[in-house]
Each structure stands twice: as structure tokens, then as C-alpha cells.
Design an enzyme around this catalytic site. Structure first.
Site, PDB file in Angstrom:
ATOM      1  N   ASP A   1       2.561   2.004  -3.144  1.00 53.02           N
ATOM      2  CA  ASP A   1       2.814   3.413  -2.825  1.00 53.02           C
ATOM      3  C   ASP A   1       4.039   3.923  -3.581  1.00 53.02           C
ATOM      4  O   ASP A   1       4.825   3.134  -4.099  1.00 53.02           O
ATOM      5  CB  ASP A   1       3.087   3.573  -1.321  1.00 53.02           C
ATOM      6  CG  ASP A   1       1.811   3.506  -0.509  1.00 53.02           C
ATOM      7  OD1 ASP A   1       0.725   3.547  -1.105  1.00 53.02           O
ATOM      8  OD2 ASP A   1       1.912   3.414   0.728  1.00 53.02           O
TER       9      ASP A   1
ATOM     10  N   MET B   1      10.295  11.172   7.548  1.00 51.79           N
ATOM     11  CA  MET B   1       9.510  12.255   6.943  1.00 51.79           C
ATOM     12  C   MET B   1       9.909  13.631   7.465  1.00 51.79           C
ATOM     13  O   MET B   1       9.077  14.518   7.551  1.00 51.79           O
ATOM     14  CB  MET B   1       8.006  12.051   7.199  1.00 51.79           C
ATOM     15  CG  MET B   1       7.451  10.810   6.545  1.00 51.79           C
ATOM     16  SD  MET B   1       5.733  10.537   6.942  1.00 51.79           S
ATOM     17  CE  MET B   1       5.854   9.713   8.524  1.00 51.79           C
TER      18      MET B   1
ATOM     19  N   LYS C   1       0.461   8.821  -2.662  1.00 59.31           N
ATOM     20  CA  LYS C   1       0.751   9.243  -1.292  1.00 59.31           C
ATOM     21  C   LYS C   1       2.122   9.899  -1.145  1.00 59.31           C
ATOM     22  O   LYS C   1       2.723   9.901  -0.096  1.00 59.31           O
ATOM     23  CB  LYS C   1       0.603   8.103  -0.270  1.00 59.31           C
ATOM     24  CG  LYS C   1      -0.809   7.611  -0.142  1.00 59.31           C
ATOM     25  CD  LYS C   1      -1.385   7.841   1.216  1.00 59.31           C
ATOM     26  CE  LYS C   1      -0.987   6.933   2.313  1.00 59.31           C
ATOM     27  NZ  LYS C   1      -0.815   5.566   2.195  1.00 59.31           N
TER      28      LYS C   1
END
Ligand code: SAH
Length: 262
Positions: free
Chosen positions: A44, A179, A66
Site C-alpha cells: 500500500d 485518517m 489506496k
């Protein structure tokens, strides 16, 4: 998805490996061994280039992307790819930033493998909450300040974060938000609205544990503006709670570039 059974005699296997927050020194021994033996690595965007330096040159490298708003491969495509590679008899390392079981969709990928009868193993990694807070000199618990710690995702859906705000504003608790950079103003607003003191300390750490690490501190009331002024970029981890006060005296990691503390 059509069922793909591993060919008889093939010993294909998927190793779901945590790469830690960035500093390759935080890889587990098992992760390093697997990176050196793999036939193929599917990684990733959060996996640092310094970690990828440990991959054996003979391994094929597949970038699964991603990044937010830049889904190089959809989750179903990644699942299908892992099943396909393992069914070809390959030793596949599925490398994810941090720990694969913490906001990493590792569970979903394993469910897809299990459904297709593909053998797998999991190698935990140092999750951002742990690694990034360590490198920022912010203990997540401390007898004087926090007896519990929550890890939550601040990823917004339709502009709002579907979080249990009441559980986030408890005293003597540290909240770590993964996030959450884009949603930071909304998160701070909601926390204050649900009773958190506007003066509650907050740290936002960009690129924790690597040379570009930056730590910006403030309060629930002013951190959204401070972060914008500082020009912080993803990935950022947000730490909320009295423990953030300790950063001033416990910061130990000196990145090559600069550290901004406000
Ligand atoms: N599985 C990962 C988390 C994936 S979610 C883990 O266990 O750490 C991605 C989020 O993790 C980012 O948006 C950011 O909030 C956080 N993150 C991961 N690595 C980071 C780093 N080096 N510095 C700051 N935040 C990081």
C-alpha cells in the site's frame, strides 16, 4: 468470484504483514525474513520506501495504492489478486502500513482468502498510534493524565464522522484519530459541542517516525487553524488528551528536516 483452489502440490500462501509506521527499524524480525524470501509483494502507499529496501530484489512488486481519493486498485481487485497469486503457488507478502488489523482492512482480505481456501498467516506491525506517539514523545497513557486510550477513525462520510462522541469526551482518556486530517475541524467542533474543554491539548503528527516527521500542538479550539497554517499533509495522526502536554518535555526524535511545535 469464481472459486480458485490452489493447484495440488502448490504451497502458495499469503502473509499479511504489518510494515509499521515508516522507520524500517520498527519492522519485526519475521517481517524482514518474509520480505527477503517473498516471490511477490503487494504493498500500500503507506509503506515507506525505506521498508521496501528490505524486499529481495528478485521479488515482484505490485503497488495496490489506496491513497485517499486515489484507489489504484479496488478492494475486490486486491482480494482477487492475492487469491490468484497464492493459487499459482507463490509466497505472497501483503504489506500494509502499521498493523494490518488496525484500520487496515486486513480482516476483509483474510476473509476473501479464507473463502477461497488460500492459506495465510498474519504478522503484526507497530500501529501508528503506538509508533507515531512514541516518536513524538507522547505516552498514550500516564498515571497522572490518562487511564484509557481509544483508537478511532476520523474518516468522514458525507461530511460527518459517525463517531460515538459521548464516549470520546470522557475525562482521563486519550483519543487517537487515524485518517482524520480532512475531518479535523468537524471532529474538534463535535468534541467541544459534546462537552470537551476547548483547551484540551491536541497534537497532530505528520509522517511519524521518518525524517519528514512534524509535530504540531495546540488545543481543540485552535488546532484546525494551526494545522492549516503549518501546511501539514497526510498521513497525519491526531492525539487528543492531557498526555499531549508531555510532548514538550519528552520529545526525543529529531527528524532531519524541521519540527514545528506551536
Ligand atoms: N494499519 C495502519 C493504519 C492505516 S489507516 C496502522 O496500524 O497504523 C491510515 C492512517 O494511519 C493515516 O491516515 C494516519 O492517520 C495513520 N498513519 C499511519 N502511518 C502514519 C505515520 N507514519 N504518521 C502519521 N500517521 C500515520
Amino acid at each position: 468470484m469464481a472459486e480458485i483452489k490452489p493447484a495440488a502440490g502448490s504451497a502458495g500462501r499469503v502473509y499479511l504483514v504489518g510494515a509499521g509506521p515508516g522507520d524500517p527499524e520498527l519492522l519485526t524480525l519475521r517481517a524482514v525474513r518474509l520480505l527477503q524470501q517473498a516471490d511477490v509483494i503487494v504493498y500500500d502507499h503507506l509503506v515507506s520506501s525505506a521498508v521496501l529496501d528490505f524486499v529481495t530484489p528478485s521479488a515482484e512488486r505490485i503497488y495496490a495504492g489506496k491513497r485517499r481519493n486515489e484507489h489504484t486498485m479496488r478492494q475486490e481487485q486486491i482480494n482477487g489478486l492475492l487469491v490468484k497469486l497464492a493459487s499459482e503457488g507463490k509466497q505472497v507478502v501483503r504489506l500494509k502500513g502499521g498493523d494490518p488489523f488496525i484500520f487496515g482492512r486486513g480482516g476483509e482480505e483474510l476473509q476473501a482468502l479464507a473463502a477461497q481456501g488460500v492459506a495465510f498467516e498474519v504478522v503484526p506491525g507497530v500501529t501508528a498510534a503506538s509508533g507515531v506517539s512514541s516518536y513524538a514523545g507522547i505516552p498514550l497513557t500516564h498515571r497522572d493524565y490518562a487511564q484509557s486510550c481509544l483508537f478511532v477513525t476520523g474518516h468522514l462520510k458525507d461530511g460527518t464522522a459517525d463517531l460515538d462522541w459521548h464516549s470520546l469526551v470522557r475525562p482521563c482518556q486519550t483519543v487517537v484519530i487515524y485518517m482524520g486530517l480532512g475531518g479535523l475541524p468537524e471532529i474538534c467542533r463535535q468534541l467541544i459541542q459534546h462537552g470537551a474543554p476547548p483547551t484540551l491539548p491536541v497534537a497532530v503528527v505528520q509522517d511519524g517516525s521518518i525524517s519528514t516527521q512534524r509535530v504540531v500542538t495546540g488545543t481543540l479550539a485552535d488546532i484546525p487553524e494551526t494545522v492549516v497554517k503549518a501546511g501539514l499533509k497526510s498521513p497525519c495522526l491526531t492525539i487528543i488528551g492531557e498526555v499531549v502536554k508531555l510532548h514538550d518535555s519528552l520529545a526525543w526524535f529529531t527528524p532531519v528536516t524541521h519540527e514545528t511545535t506551536t
